[in-house]
Design an enzyme around this catalytic site. Structure first.
Site, mmCIF file in Angstrom:
data_model
loop_
_atom_site.group_PDB
_atom_site.id
_atom_site.type_symbol
_atom_site.label_atom_id
_atom_site.label_comp_id
_atom_site.label_asym_id
_atom_site.label_seq_id
_atom_site.Cartn_x
_atom_site.Cartn_y
_atom_site.Cartn_z
ATOM 1 N N HIS A 165 21.475 17.949 49.478
ATOM 2 C CA HIS A 165 20.723 18.886 50.149
ATOM 3 C C HIS A 165 21.200 20.274 50.641
ATOM 4 O O HIS A 165 22.329 19.902 51.236
ATOM 5 C CB HIS A 165 19.729 18.201 51.223
ATOM 6 N N GLU A 168 22.673 20.574 54.133
ATOM 7 C CA GLU A 168 23.394 19.378 54.436
ATOM 8 C C GLU A 168 24.786 19.476 53.853
ATOM 9 O O GLU A 168 25.447 18.353 53.565
ATOM 10 C CB GLU A 168 22.649 17.991 53.999
ATOM 11 N N HIS A 311 23.686 11.982 53.415
ATOM 12 C CA HIS A 311 22.778 13.035 53.818
ATOM 13 C C HIS A 311 22.963 13.194 55.373
ATOM 14 O O HIS A 311 23.975 13.109 55.997
ATOM 15 C CB HIS A 311 21.572 12.567 53.589
ATOM 16 N N GLU A 370 22.437 8.812 56.803
ATOM 17 C CA GLU A 370 22.158 9.926 57.529
ATOM 18 C C GLU A 370 23.220 10.227 58.510
ATOM 19 O O GLU A 370 23.155 9.293 59.589
ATOM 20 C CB GLU A 370 20.572 9.910 58.295
#
Length: 406
Positions: A165, A168, A311, A370
């Site tokens: 992403h 990110e 991520h 994450e």
């Protein structure tokens, strides 16, 4: 003392400050006409505060490693500061330039990090640690190579990717920093987070893809001028705004982590996104984007035993997918959680991600991590704390893949 610097395409305040081993506040103070959040115009001449260097006379018993250790700098920094000198054989009495102390390493996460930094750092790592290997697994929409790095030679195969992403992108220097630390520990024969680095790399082959979405990372970090080939589309997809800090997609407005053939049609219905944009558009079909195609083909080719996708943000670990995950997946997730302080989460209501597809097609452990907590993009200033969380987690993932564990 000030020295002139001409702004190059892709430069930012943080990148320039990093290059000269100063902080951005010093750069702003020396150039009061600049604003911290404005895009720099190539060709602009800036005044840069100089960092002093010192000279050192080589002794009879000196080596590059000894001199670098003496001044708490990396061998890479020492070589760069003496680029006009042949350092393959040091001569007693030879004068070397010792740069002002930076961070003492190759990978530097104190500024924006994209394809240019990745290419330069990978080259430096390969030169410093010849047992590393690299290759391109494909290209982005705009033709940037998607780089993969290999460490180790063991039968267990682990893969970690980052930078899927766009906003990110901080996961890219986190992963590259880990690659440097692991290579350094293996070279020195020392432990990393309590694990024997050499043993790990004898038993595990680790393949890293640090930046899956180089075009998107560049867009978030540098914006898009009118010369950009996708300028008009990007402005339209971004509701006319020239600020792309919330952009997650690739340069064609497709969310790469909604691209994989794992109940893709269900994800399309759930997202209900009309077309390209900053996030959540799964594309016209599964694997329509070259970045997703490259990662999927690479995964099929290598047949990994365990994968991790980095991520941001949330400090959570997702480990399951529709019951396809193997029995040991939850146990490994808890192990990663203990190492990092992150919370293992049994996720529902999400499809078409890389981790989802890997678990579905290979029935092996796959994890989405994450990293950090806050708002994307996570601030560069948080890099040291983020790395303190990621480093032991990645070591734990390697240990989980050892033949006597899986």
């Amino acid at each position: 003392m000030l020295q002139p610097y001409i702004v190059q395409p892709g430069d930012t305040l943080l990148r320039i400050a990093r290059s000269f081993h100063i902080n951005s506040e010093s750069l702003l103070a020396a150039n009061p006409f600049l604003a911290a959040n404005e895009r720099l115009v190539p060709g602009l001449v800036l005044a840069v505060p100089s960092q002093a260097s010192v000279s050192y006379r080589v002794g009879a018993d000196d080596t590059l490693l000894r001199i670098a250790s003496l001044f708490s700098i990396s061998i890479h920094a020492l070589i760069a500061a003496n680029s006009q000198v042949d350092l393959t054989q040091l001569s007693p009495g030879q004068l070397l330039s010792i740069p002002a102390a930076g961070i003492g390493r190759i990978v530097d996460g104190r500024a924006e990090y994209g394809a240019r930094e990745l290419k330069a750092d990978a080259k430096a790592l390969l030169r410093t640690y010849p047992f590393l290997q690299s290759k391109s697994i494909g290209q982005s929409v705009m033709g940037k190579p998607i780089l993969a790095l290999r460490l180790g030679e063991g039968p267990a195969k682990v893969h970690v990717n980052a930078g899927m992403h766009a906003n990110e992108w901080i996961t890219t220097p986190l992963l590259m920093t880990f690659a440097e630390d692991l290579a350094q520990a293996a070279t020195a024969g020392i432990r990393i987070c309590g694990a024997d680095a050499r043993r790990l790399l004898r038993q595990v082959t680790l393949w890293l893809v640090p930046l899956v979405n180089p075009d998107g990372a560049e867009l978030v970090q540098e914006g898009a001028g009118k010369e950009h080939p996708y300028y008009h589309d990007l402005m339209d997809w971004n509701n006319g705004s020239s600020r792309f800090t919330k952009w997650k997609a690739n340069i064609r407005g497709v969310d790469l982590n909604d691209q994989f053939p794992a109940f893709w049609e269900v994800e399309v219905a759930r997202r209900d996104t009309a077309g390209p944009g900053p996030r959540d558009y799964p594309g016209p079909s599964p694997l329509s984007e070259p970045e997703a195609q490259a990662l999927a083909a690479f995964t099929r080719e290598e047949q990994f035993d365990l994968v991790v996708a980095l991520h941001t943000q949330g400090q959570e670990i997702y480990w399951n997918y529709r019951g396809y995950e193997p029995p040991e997946a939850e146990m490994i997730a808890r192990r990663l959680g203990r190492a990092s302080g992150y919370k293992p989460v049994k996720l529902t209501g999400s499809d078409a991600g890389y981790k989802d597809w890997f678990i579905q097609d290979f029935r092996k452990p796959g994890f989405t991590v994450e990293v950090g907590y806050g708002v994307n993009p996570l601030p560069v200033a948080s890099f040291p704390e983020l790395y303190d969380e990621v480093k032991p987690l990645l070591v734990a993932a390697l240990e989980a893949a050892l033949p006597d564990v899986l």
